[in-house]
Design an enzyme around this catalytic site. Structure first.
Site, PDB file in Angstrom:
ATOM      1  N   ASN A  26       0.814  -1.204  -0.060  1.00  0.00           N
ATOM      2  CA  ASN A  26       0.061   0.069  -0.085  1.00  0.00           C
ATOM      3  C   ASN A  26       1.096   1.417   0.159  1.00  0.00           C
ATOM      4  OD1 ASN A  26       0.699  -0.467   2.787  1.00  0.00           O
ATOM      5  ND2 ASN A  26      -0.782   0.914   3.477  1.00  0.00           N
TER       6      ASN A  26
ATOM      7  N   LYS B 136       0.614 -20.670  -2.342  1.00  0.00           N
ATOM      8  CA  LYS B 136       0.359 -19.179  -2.686  1.00  0.00           C
ATOM      9  C   LYS B 136      -0.309 -18.887  -3.942  1.00  0.00           C
ATOM     10  CE  LYS B 136       2.166 -17.139   0.815  1.00  0.00           C
ATOM     11  NZ  LYS B 136       1.334 -16.417   1.916  1.00  0.00           N
TER      12      LYS B 136
ATOM     13  N   LYS C 165       3.890 -11.177   9.751  1.00  0.00           N
ATOM     14  CA  LYS C 165       4.953 -10.004  10.455  1.00  0.00           C
ATOM     15  C   LYS C 165       5.268 -10.236  11.677  1.00  0.00           C
ATOM     16  CE  LYS C 165       2.072  -6.872   7.591  1.00  0.00           C
ATOM     17  NZ  LYS C 165       2.819  -7.139   6.250  1.00  0.00           N
TER      18      LYS C 165
END
Lengths: 311, 311
Positions: free
Chosen positions: A10, A127, A274
Site C-alpha cells: 500500500n 500461494k 509480520k
C-alpha cells in the site's frame, strides 16, 4: 540508529486505484516524505518492499499476451517488478531527500534470495498467483506446464506456488558495504527473486514467491540493523482484531508473541508473517521490531506509536 | 586493467529466437563465459548492456493489454527491462565466476541517467518505439496522448521519441565505490532510464530512449576505466562495410575516426554511435576503446582482434 524499513504494497499502490504510473509515483513520493523524516532524525536507513500488486499485473499481462510472446516465468516477472518499483522508490527517495536538504545517496538493487530446493514448501504449494481459469484450462495447464492449480471458492481455478523460507541474500556483501557507507539501499523487493544453488554452486531461479517480511528479517540481521520497522496499513498490531473488544498492543516480547500466534490471534494471511518476522529478528540479535502504519513511522520508531516487539 | 564492457542486445536475445526466458538465460550464460575470461586475466570489470528487444516486447505487451491495465510510460518500461536483464546478467555472471573459481561479487543496479530538458532531441524525436498503427489510430494517439507518430515506409504509423544526450549517471558515486572494491557492477542498462532534473533538483522520468553506447562512454569516464570494450555482432569495424572491398580496421585514432564518420563510413543506425562513443571516451581521458564481437572479447582487449580507437 540503523533501521531497515519494510514497506507494504500500500506504500506504492492503494486499494481502489487504477495503478497508473502517476498514481504509483505520487504514492511513492508520499511514502518517501515519511521515510525522509527518519533519515532527518540521523538514522541510517535501508528499504525493502512488497511487490504483490505489481507482479500480479505483470503476470496477468503475460497471460493475456501469451499467444504473441512466450510467457516469462515467475522469477523473471519478479525481477521486472523490482526494476519498476526500485526505479520509483529510488527516484522518490532521492527527490525527497534533496527537498529536505539531506545527502542523496540512494541505490536500488536487483536482488536474489537463496532458498533450499528441499524446502517442504515445494511439495506443498499454497500461494495463489495469476489469473483464474476454467476447469478445462486448469487441466491443460497441469499437463502442459506442470502447474498445481486449486479451485478457489467458486471463482475458478488458480495456480498455487510454493513460498519457501528465505535463507541467504545473494548480494548481502554489497548491501552491507553500501549501508555502512550511509547509502539508502533499496533491495530484496518482493522478498528477492527466489533462487536455488545448484550442486556446482551456480544459481537458478525457481517458480515460487517469498514473503517480503520474512526476507526483511533476514536482511535486517544481515545488515546488523538495530530496528526492523515493518510499515503496513494498520496503526498497530491488535488483539481480537476486527472484534468489539479489539485493542492495540503497545509492546510484546518474543515469547508472548509466539503464544498469541499459537492462540490464532495473528492470521497467516495478514499479521502472522509480520509477527513471525519480528520474533525472528529480535531472537536473532536485533534490538526491536516495530509494526506500524506509514503515517506513524517516525513516532513508532521512537516507541510512541505502533507495536514494538523485543526479545 | 579497468574495463567497462558494453554488451549489445545480441548478447542476450539473438535474431530469429522466440525470446523465451530459457533462450535468453542460455545466451547470458554463454556471454558470461566470455566475460569471465577477462576477469580471470586479472582485469577489474563493470558491465552495461542494451535493452532494445526486451523493452520493445514490454511496450507491445502494454499496448495489447491497454484496455485492462493503464499502460506504463517508457521510463517505467525501461526500468522493468533493467530488472529483467540485470537479474539474468547477475545470475549468469555469478554462476560463471563461481565455475571459474573466481570471487563472485556481482551486483545489478536499477539505473537513471540525467538528460537536459532543453536538449534539441526533444523537439525532434527520431527513435521509433512500440507497435505500428493505422492512420486513424495515429491521429487518435496524437491528440489523446500527445505522441509524435511518423509514417514508416508503408508499414504503418509508428511512435517516435527523442534520443537526448546522456549527461550524468545518477548513481555514479555508488557504481564507482563498488567498482573500486572489485565488485562486477551491472548498471545503466539500455543507457539508463532517462530523467530530467526539475528546477528544485528532484528527478522526473521522461519519455525518451538513450543510446546505450553513448551512456557507456560517460560511464567508462565516470569509472575512470582504462578501456571501453564495446561488444557487438561484427568482429571489427570495417571500411566500406558490405561492399566488395570491405576491410577491417585494426587501429584508428580519434581524428581519423571523425573523418571517416564525416565520410559516411559509419551509419547512424549501426556503427556510428559506437565510433562516436569510442571517440568521446578516448578524448575524455580513456586509454582506448575497443569494438569487437563477443567471441573475440578477450583477444580484442589484448589488441589482437577487433578495432582499437586511441586518442
Amino acid at each position: 540508529m540503523k533501521v531497515l524499513v519494510a514497506l507494504g504494497g500500500n506504500a506504492i499502490l492503494r486499494r481502489g486505484e487504477k495503478g497508473t504510473a502517476e498514481e504509483q509515483m505520487a504514492n511513492v513520493r508520499a511514502t518517501a516524505r515519511h521515510l525522509v523524516k527518519i533519515a532527518a532524525g540521523g538514522s541510517r536507513m535501508a528499504v525493502t518492499h512488497g511487490n504483490g500488486p505489481q507482479v500480479g499485473d505483470i503476470l496477468l499481462k503475460e497471460e493475456m499476451t501469451k499467444d504473441a510472446f512466450p510467457p516469462m516465468p515467475l522469477d523473471v516477472c519478479g525481477a521486472e517488478s523490482q526494476g519498476m518499483l526500485g526505479y520509483m522508490l529510488h527516484q522518490g527517495m532521492e527527490s525527497e531527500l534533496r527537498a529536505a536538504g539531506l545527502p542523496t545517496h540512494v541505490v536500488s538493487l536487483v536482488s536474489q534470495t537463496v532458498v533450499d530446493a528441499r524446502d517442504p514448501a515445494f511439495s506443498n504449494p499454497t500461494k495463489p498467483v495469476g489469473p483464474f481459469y476454467t476447469e478445462a484450462e486448469a487441466r491443460g495447464l497441469r499437463s502442459e506446464r506442470g502447474w498445481t492449480l486449486v479451485n478457489d471458492a467458486g471463482r475458478g481455478f488458480r495456480r498455487v506456488v510454493p513460498s519457501p523460507e528465505p535463507l541467504e541474500i545473494v548480494e548481502s556483501g554489497v548491501v552491507r558495504t553500501l549501508f555502512e557507507e550511509g547509502v539508502v539501499v533499496i533491495s530484496s523487493g518482493g522478498g528477492g527473486v527466489p533462487v536455488v544453488r545448484e550442486p556446482d554452486g551456480t544459481l537458478r531461479g525457481v517458480e515460487a514467491v517469498l514473503d517480503k517480511d520474512r526476507t526483511a528479517a533476514l536482511l535486517a540481521l544481515t545488515l546488523k540493523a538495530d530496528v526492523l520497522l515493518i510499515l503496513t496499513d494498520v496503526d498497530a498490531v491488535y488483539l481480537d482484531y476486527g472484534k468489539p473488544l479489539a485493542r492495540p498492543i503497545r509492546t510484546l516480547n518474543a515469547s508472548e508473541a509466539e503464544a498469541r500466534l499459537s492462540d490464532g490471534q495473528f492470521p497467516a494471511g495478514s499479521m502472522g508473517p509480520k509477527i513471525q518476522s519480528a520474533v525472528r529478528f529480535v531472537r536473532g540479535g536485533g534490538k526491536r521490531a516495530v509494526i506500524a502504519s506509514l503515517q506513524l513511522a517516525e513516532r513508532a520508531l521512537d516507541g510512541e506509536a505502533g507495536t514494538t516487539v523485543v526479545a
